[in-house]
Write an enzyme that holds these catalytic residues in place. Structure first.
Site, PDB file in Angstrom:
ATOM      1  N   HIS A  34     -36.643  58.869  89.501  1.00 24.94           N
ATOM      2  CA  HIS A  34     -35.663  58.828  88.413  1.00 24.94           C
ATOM      3  C   HIS A  34     -34.417  59.609  88.801  1.00 24.94           C
ATOM      4  O   HIS A  34     -34.379  60.822  88.603  1.00 24.94           O
ATOM      5  CB  HIS A  34     -36.285  59.406  87.134  1.00 24.94           C
ATOM      6  N   CYS A  70     -37.483  52.888  88.810  1.00 28.18           N
ATOM      7  CA  CYS A  70     -38.906  52.981  88.437  1.00 28.18           C
ATOM      8  C   CYS A  70     -39.476  51.597  88.143  1.00 28.18           C
ATOM      9  O   CYS A  70     -39.602  50.772  89.042  1.00 28.18           O
ATOM     10  CB  CYS A  70     -39.077  53.970  87.284  1.00 28.18           C
ATOM     11  N   GLU A 106     -31.726  59.772  87.259  1.00 26.37           N
ATOM     12  CA  GLU A 106     -31.151  60.360  86.039  1.00 26.37           C
ATOM     13  C   GLU A 106     -31.854  61.651  85.642  1.00 26.37           C
ATOM     14  O   GLU A 106     -31.410  62.342  84.731  1.00 26.37           O
ATOM     15  CB  GLU A 106     -31.181  59.331  84.899  1.00 26.37           C
TER      16      GLU A 106
END
Lengths: 211, 252
Positions: A191, A81, A193
């Site tokens: 993202h 990001c 994650e």
């Protein structure tokens, strides 16, 4: 197992990135100290917040210089990001700010929102990762074929060199670079994650990436 | 293409899931981690946890719960309930939440939304709007729909969006619990008026209701509790249905 530095520049929450990397087998240290970075095998620059604050924090700690130095030395790098946007030459977020200048190009804002057409800022939610048909897929990104990933952003990177574009996505009528990189560098706008199985698989391929 | 999001909502109190999640193969129905893992496996796009007994004493329990959940599922987590100050938001973000939902505190202190959006970013801040039809417009209510505020709900949502909220969690207090579908006119009115994302909530009983909220209400996401908790439909069944209706959803 690879010793991985997760850059901690005092902004936002690193918890989820750290946990996701640990989940896929990385030995993660939060690294604030510029001098310590050289002791690691790979580096992840996460990102939450504003470009200006990110660059200010990196400069104050000397991490900007240390990161650029390690990238030159060939340390595998993953930007997430804002950690992707920081690689660019400049950003137009709240003014005009210099980035790390690793990938030539600018960070730009999406056009104004048009709620009646369903075009809203930030671009938030699950969207595609599209690969060029005539280019081999980057090994770190290969688990993302035909998968959607989670995006939250209002700004996007515009690399000048098409060779630096590893994957694209589009929001409304606007295509944007969702993954960029060269040599030992990969960076993604989404993202991983927060992208469930697909995201973890991508992180795992970064953790095991041998140049 | 950006997918419409399907969000199961879990009510929690003292760090436990209440108003029963009833998966057949779940061992502890009150365990938020177990419920989160189940929804993760089913392909939920996001999870929302609302602390319905939010109190000062239960803050640490909530933080602990969020941390636990965030260690096990890797998807966006929205957490709300009793958020009154910037430090509450900071605490929940540090615990592992991605978005924080502000409800009553926004009504009493609208500046909190502005400050929070500036400090933590718009995409982190959700404002929950509980609306009820009064005459020919909708009004914001607090305290679970009991207390009127006199504030026009569509104008309020617009103001919160302008203040930097990235998302409005819009609940029709008239529809909530009826299983007769979202208030589509309300959802549409807010969706058309604001730049922030709109999550439709309240009233889902069938998959068709979800499709209506997304298609006719133009919501960006739909939130539902009981149809998922009681196993009426799985997330996977939901997405198959929505895809058949031509609505873009993420298939896993």
């Amino acid at each position: 197992m690879s010793k991985l530095a997760l850059i901690d520049y005092g902004m936002g929450n690193l918890h989820s990135v750290a946990k996701a990397l640990e989940k896929v087998g990385a030995d993660v240290d939060l690294v604030k100290d510029a001098d310590a970075l050289k002791n690691y095998e790979r580096v992840v620059l996460p990102g939450v917040g504003a470009f200006r604050d990110c660059m200010t924090a990196l400069k104050e700690t000397g991490l900007d210089v240390a990161i650029v130095e390690q990238l030159k030395q060939g340390m595998p790098f993953l930007g997430i990001c804002l950690g992707m946007q920081a690689l660019m030459t400049v950003s137009h977020e709240f003014g005009f700010y210099q980035g790390l200048k690793i990938i030539p190009g600018a960070v730009k804002h999406f056009p104004e929102s048009h709620p009646e057409r369903g075009f809203k800022i930030p671009h938030m939610g699950w969207n595609d990762v599209a690969f060029a048909a005539d280019k081999p897929i980057h090994p770190v990104l290969s688990p993302l074929q035909n998968k959607q990933v989670y995006y939250v952003h209002s700004y996007y990177c515009t690399p000048e060199n098409p060779e630096h574009m590893l994957a694209a996505s589009s929001y409304g009528d606007y295509p944007f670079a969702c993954a960029i990189g060269r040599d030992n560098i990969v960076a993604v706008q989404f993202h991983p994650e927060k992208s469930q199985k697909a995201g973890l698989a991508m992180l795992e391929s970064f953790v095991n990436w041998n140049l | 293409m950006l997918s419409k999001r399907i969000i199961p909502c879990l009510d929690v109190a003292h760090g436990r899931v209440v108003k029963g999640v009833q998966f057949v193969d779940i061992i502890d129905a009150g365990d938020p981690v177990e419920a989160a893992i189940k929804y993760d496996e089913q392909g939920a796009d996001e999870l929302t946890f609302l602390d319905i007994r939010a109190s000062h004493e239960s803050r640490d329990t909530l933080y602990h719960m969020v941390t636990e959940v965030a260690e096990h599922v890797f998807m966006p987590l929205t957490v709300g309930g009793g958020v009154k100050a910037l430090k509450d938001i900071e605490g929940l973000l540090h615990a592992g939440a991605d978005k924080i939902s502000i409800n009553t505190a926004a009504i009493f202190n609208p500046e909190l939304v502005k400050e929070a959006a500036e400090r933590f970013g718009s995409s982190t801040i959700v404002v929950a709007v509980d609306a009820k039809k009064v005459g020919n417009h909708w009004e914001c209510f607090t305290h679970g729909g009991r207390k009127p505020t006199g504030i026009n709900a569509v104008e309020w949502a617009k103001r919160m969006s302008d203040y930097g909220a990235g998302e409005i969690l819009l609940t029709s207090m008239d529809a909530d619990g009826t299983k007769e579908g979202y208030d589509i006119l309300l959802t549409r009115a807010v969706s058309d008026a604001i730049s922030a994302n709109v999550v439709a909530s309240g009233g889902v009983g069938t998959l068709e209701h979800l499709a209506e909220g997304l298609r006719d209400g133009k919501a960006d996401a739909v939130l539902a509790a009981s149809i998922f908790h009681f196993g009426t439909f799985t997330i996977a069944e939901t997405k198959t249905y929505l895809a058949e209706q031509g609505i873009p959803v993420r298939q896993v």
